[in-house]
Design an enzyme around this catalytic site. Structure first.
Site, mmCIF file in Angstrom:
data_model
loop_
_atom_site.group_PDB
_atom_site.id
_atom_site.type_symbol
_atom_site.label_atom_id
_atom_site.label_comp_id
_atom_site.label_asym_id
_atom_site.label_seq_id
_atom_site.Cartn_x
_atom_site.Cartn_y
_atom_site.Cartn_z
ATOM 1 N N ARG A 24 0.826 -1.221 0.000
ATOM 2 C CA ARG A 24 0.000 0.000 0.000
ATOM 3 C C ARG A 24 0.855 1.265 0.000
ATOM 4 O O ARG A 24 0.459 2.277 0.574
ATOM 5 C CB ARG A 24 -0.934 0.039 1.221
ATOM 6 C CG ARG A 24 -2.052 -0.965 1.193
ATOM 7 C CD ARG A 24 -3.149 -0.498 0.225
ATOM 8 N NE ARG A 24 -4.186 -1.502 0.138
ATOM 9 C CZ ARG A 24 -5.293 -1.489 0.874
ATOM 10 N NH1 ARG A 24 -5.520 -0.520 1.722
ATOM 11 N NH2 ARG A 24 -6.181 -2.436 0.734
ATOM 12 N N ARG A 28 -3.307 6.700 1.183
ATOM 13 C CA ARG A 28 -3.830 7.918 1.811
ATOM 14 C C ARG A 28 -2.883 8.606 2.778
ATOM 15 O O ARG A 28 -3.117 9.752 3.146
ATOM 16 C CB ARG A 28 -5.142 7.581 2.537
ATOM 17 C CG ARG A 28 -6.296 7.347 1.573
ATOM 18 C CD ARG A 28 -7.434 6.616 2.227
ATOM 19 N NE ARG A 28 -7.038 5.246 2.506
ATOM 20 C CZ ARG A 28 -7.821 4.328 3.056
ATOM 21 N NH1 ARG A 28 -9.034 4.642 3.439
ATOM 22 N NH2 ARG A 28 -7.388 3.094 3.259
ATOM 23 N N ARG A 37 -6.360 11.483 -5.972
ATOM 24 C CA ARG A 37 -7.640 10.802 -5.821
ATOM 25 C C ARG A 37 -8.794 11.799 -5.905
ATOM 26 O O ARG A 37 -9.832 11.503 -6.502
ATOM 27 C CB ARG A 37 -7.703 10.028 -4.501
ATOM 28 C CG ARG A 37 -8.851 9.020 -4.540
ATOM 29 C CD ARG A 37 -9.041 8.275 -3.257
ATOM 30 N NE ARG A 37 -9.518 9.153 -2.204
ATOM 31 C CZ ARG A 37 -10.055 8.735 -1.090
ATOM 32 N NH1 ARG A 37 -10.166 7.442 -0.853
ATOM 33 N NH2 ARG A 37 -10.463 9.577 -0.186
ATOM 34 N N ASP A 74 -6.809 -2.784 -7.600
ATOM 35 C CA ASP A 74 -7.328 -3.420 -6.388
ATOM 36 C C ASP A 74 -7.688 -4.865 -6.691
ATOM 37 O O ASP A 74 -8.058 -5.192 -7.828
ATOM 38 C CB ASP A 74 -8.558 -2.687 -5.853
ATOM 39 C CG ASP A 74 -8.839 -3.082 -4.405
ATOM 40 O OD1 ASP A 74 -8.250 -2.453 -3.501
ATOM 41 O OD2 ASP A 74 -9.620 -4.030 -4.181
ATOM 42 N N TYR A 151 -14.762 -12.043 -0.343
ATOM 43 C CA TYR A 151 -15.468 -10.784 -0.653
ATOM 44 C C TYR A 151 -16.667 -11.031 -1.571
ATOM 45 O O TYR A 151 -17.712 -10.390 -1.435
ATOM 46 C CB TYR A 151 -14.503 -9.775 -1.281
ATOM 47 C CG TYR A 151 -13.494 -9.220 -0.290
ATOM 48 C CD1 TYR A 151 -13.827 -8.152 0.542
ATOM 49 C CD2 TYR A 151 -12.227 -9.776 -0.165
ATOM 50 C CE1 TYR A 151 -12.915 -7.647 1.460
ATOM 51 C CE2 TYR A 151 -11.307 -9.284 0.751
ATOM 52 C CZ TYR A 151 -11.662 -8.222 1.559
ATOM 53 O OH TYR A 151 -10.762 -7.736 2.474
HETATM 54 O O1 CP3 Z 1 0.111 0.589 -3.272
HETATM 55 C C1 CP3 Z 1 -0.384 -0.559 -3.378
HETATM 56 O O2 CP3 Z 1 -0.234 -1.446 -2.521
HETATM 57 C C2 CP3 Z 1 -1.068 -0.935 -4.676
HETATM 58 C C3 CP3 Z 1 -2.503 -0.943 -4.730
HETATM 59 C C4 CP3 Z 1 -3.342 -1.848 -3.849
HETATM 60 C C5 CP3 Z 1 -4.555 -1.401 -3.281
HETATM 61 N N1 CP3 Z 1 -5.199 -2.477 -2.710
HETATM 62 C C6 CP3 Z 1 -5.060 -0.031 -3.337
HETATM 63 C C7 CP3 Z 1 -6.106 0.399 -2.396
HETATM 64 C C8 CP3 Z 1 -3.225 -3.201 -3.546
HETATM 65 C C9 CP3 Z 1 -2.082 -4.161 -3.855
HETATM 66 C C10 CP3 Z 1 -4.415 -3.588 -2.839
HETATM 67 C C11 CP3 Z 1 -4.685 -4.969 -2.397
HETATM 68 C C12 CP3 Z 1 -5.910 -5.240 -1.654
HETATM 69 N N2 CP3 Z 1 -7.141 -4.674 -1.788
HETATM 70 C C13 CP3 Z 1 -6.023 -6.285 -0.691
HETATM 71 C C14 CP3 Z 1 -4.938 -7.256 -0.299
HETATM 72 C C15 CP3 Z 1 -3.930 -6.690 0.628
HETATM 73 C C16 CP3 Z 1 -4.462 -6.392 2.022
HETATM 74 O O3 CP3 Z 1 -4.604 -5.204 2.325
HETATM 75 O O4 CP3 Z 1 -4.712 -7.343 2.779
HETATM 76 C C17 CP3 Z 1 -7.346 -6.267 -0.203
HETATM 77 C C18 CP3 Z 1 -7.927 -7.178 0.871
HETATM 78 C C19 CP3 Z 1 -8.047 -5.255 -0.918
HETATM 79 C C20 CP3 Z 1 -9.493 -4.902 -0.797
HETATM 80 C C21 CP3 Z 1 -9.684 -3.517 -0.332
HETATM 81 N N3 CP3 Z 1 -9.371 -2.384 -1.070
HETATM 82 C C22 CP3 Z 1 -10.200 -3.111 0.914
HETATM 83 C C23 CP3 Z 1 -10.654 -4.041 2.024
HETATM 84 C C24 CP3 Z 1 -10.201 -1.715 0.906
HETATM 85 C C25 CP3 Z 1 -10.781 -0.827 1.974
HETATM 86 C C26 CP3 Z 1 -9.855 -0.691 3.136
HETATM 87 C C27 CP3 Z 1 -8.980 0.500 2.957
HETATM 88 O O5 CP3 Z 1 -7.774 0.379 3.215
HETATM 89 O O6 CP3 Z 1 -9.531 1.556 2.603
HETATM 90 C C28 CP3 Z 1 -9.644 -1.270 -0.315
HETATM 91 C C29 CP3 Z 1 -9.418 0.124 -0.760
HETATM 92 C C30 CP3 Z 1 -8.044 0.487 -1.256
HETATM 93 N N4 CP3 Z 1 -7.279 -0.273 -2.084
HETATM 94 C C31 CP3 Z 1 -7.360 1.719 -1.007
HETATM 95 C C32 CP3 Z 1 -6.156 1.661 -1.714
HETATM 96 C C33 CP3 Z 1 -5.103 2.747 -1.805
HETATM 97 C C34 CP3 Z 1 -7.912 2.883 -0.205
HETATM 98 C C35 CP3 Z 1 -8.902 3.560 -1.062
HETATM 99 C C36 CP3 Z 1 -8.980 5.037 -0.881
HETATM 100 O O7 CP3 Z 1 -8.178 5.780 -1.478
HETATM 101 O O8 CP3 Z 1 -9.904 5.435 -0.163
#
Ligand code: CP3
Length: 342
Positions: A24, A28, A37, A74, A151
């Protein structure tokens, strides 16, 4: 030109300073991410606008000089490409329409149809291969089938993956078919990322830790093994990092059982234990507690050095045990890097 550090570590080379990136890392906690964003409007528009997705992928590279960039996308884009509705509720997380029956599994689109939705992701990869510094490795990714299925079945994140476990217990045939459909689509999705220019693949099995006994073999190891075998036969030499989060003792032997080149460790396992039990089979990645990037201070530096030292006798990619959180201090990332590289 000498080979990129991450690729050398993935081939089993021990490096004097471990290469580093963060889960990640585009997110944010960075003001420049929040600005892009806002320009995109919302998270999914950001994922599907290649210029902006490439821009946020590059932000942590420009700021910190990480050894790898991870494609900005994602794991839930694939269920969307298979025909589910997907949206994100601010402050709560993802929501999806659900699949809980054999009929629901049958109604999913075929793997061959996913590229209609996912082609902007491949375009992001092509832009990144042009724009990344020559020393930076580009990582593509997908969720592992079990985690993606949790999911799709629940329609949201769940603390104990209860709905997925219930479907597995009550309707094992439909559940297994769902896992197979996701596996097949994931192979095509990742192949397309590799063809567009991804140099390494990471599989996120964030909920692997809730699979017990034979279920861990059937639904964490077996789909991962199938994906890796298919990718390596289509793209010989493509390195794969597997992340069976919270696998605990099942981290032992995971690389051998799945064919992964590297196993990513969460921060619940001790680095000394993993150096003896997991790193003996090859490269490991991890495993700083992401909380330390919020707290900072002396502990951040001593823990960072302790992890570097624990894995210093074999191939290691420094990373966090899970994603960096929005409340992390960007200055603490700089302190972590100084402790690794200094
Ligand atoms: O920088 C990176 O790592 C690359 C992009 C990336 C994102 N999600 C962007 C993201 C990657 C590799 C993921 C993987 C992901 N997404 C996983 C597996 C890794 C882990 O965290 O266990 C999972 C379970 C998801 C599903 C997901 N996406 C959830 C549960 C959420 C909400 C929780 C949160 O952190 O907000 C997201 C949203 C998400 N994916 C964000 C980002 C940057 C936040 C979104 C925002 O900008 O509001």
């Amino acid at each position: 030109m000498s080979e990129k550090t991450i690729l050398r570590a993935l081939k089993g080379e021990r490096l004097p300073v471990p290469p580093v990136w963060m889960m990640r890392q585009a997110g944010r906690y960075l003001p420049e991410y929040r600005a892009t964003r806002a320009k995109a409007g919302d998270f999914l528009s950001l994922c599907y606008t290649p210029d902006l997705a490439a821009e946020v992928t590059l932000q942590p590279i420009n700021r910190y000089g990480f050894d790898a960039a991870i494609l900005f996308a994602d794991i839930l884009l694939l269920p969307q490409a298979l025909g589910l509705d997907l949206w994100f509720v601010t402050g709560e997380g993802p929501r999806l329409s659900t699949v809980t029956t054999a009929a629901g599994v049958r109604a999913l689109k075929p793997a061959s149809a996913i590229h209609d939705t996912l082609s902007p992701v491949y375009e992001t990869v092509r832009i990144l291969r042009r724009e990344l510094p020559s020393e930076t490795t580009l990582i593509g990714f997908a969720g592992a089938p079990w985690t993606v299925a949790t999911y799709m079945i629940a329609g949201r994140g769940t603390p104990d993956q209860g709905p997925a476990h219930a479907m597995k217990a009550e309707n094992r045939e439909a559940f297994s078919t769902l896992i197979d459909r996701i596996t097949e689509a994931t192979i095509d999705y990742l192949s397309a990322q590799i063809e567009a220019g991804a140099e390494v693949i990471k599989l996120f099995d964030s909920w692997a830790g809730s699979l017990r006994g034979q279920d861990f073999d059937d639904f964490a190891i077996e789909p991962t093994r199938q994906i890796i075998a298919a990718l390596k036969s289509r793209h010989p030499g493509i390195p794969v990092i597997a992340f069976p989060r919270e696998a605990g003792p099942r981290y032992t032997g995971f690389a051998r059982a799945t064919g992964a080149d590297c196993v990513a460790l969460d921060n619940s396992v001790s680095a000394d234990w993993a150096a003896a039990e997991v790193q003996k089979d090859g490269c490991v990645q991890g495993n700083l507690d992401p909380r330390l990037l919020v707290e900072g201070g002396e502990t951040l530096e001593t823990e960072t050095r302790r992890i570097v030292r624990a894995f210093s006798n074999g191939p290691h990619i420094f990373n966090l045990g899970h994603g960096i959180t929005p409340d992390a201090d960007p200055e603490n990332v700089q302190r972590m890097l100084a402790a690794i590289r200094g």
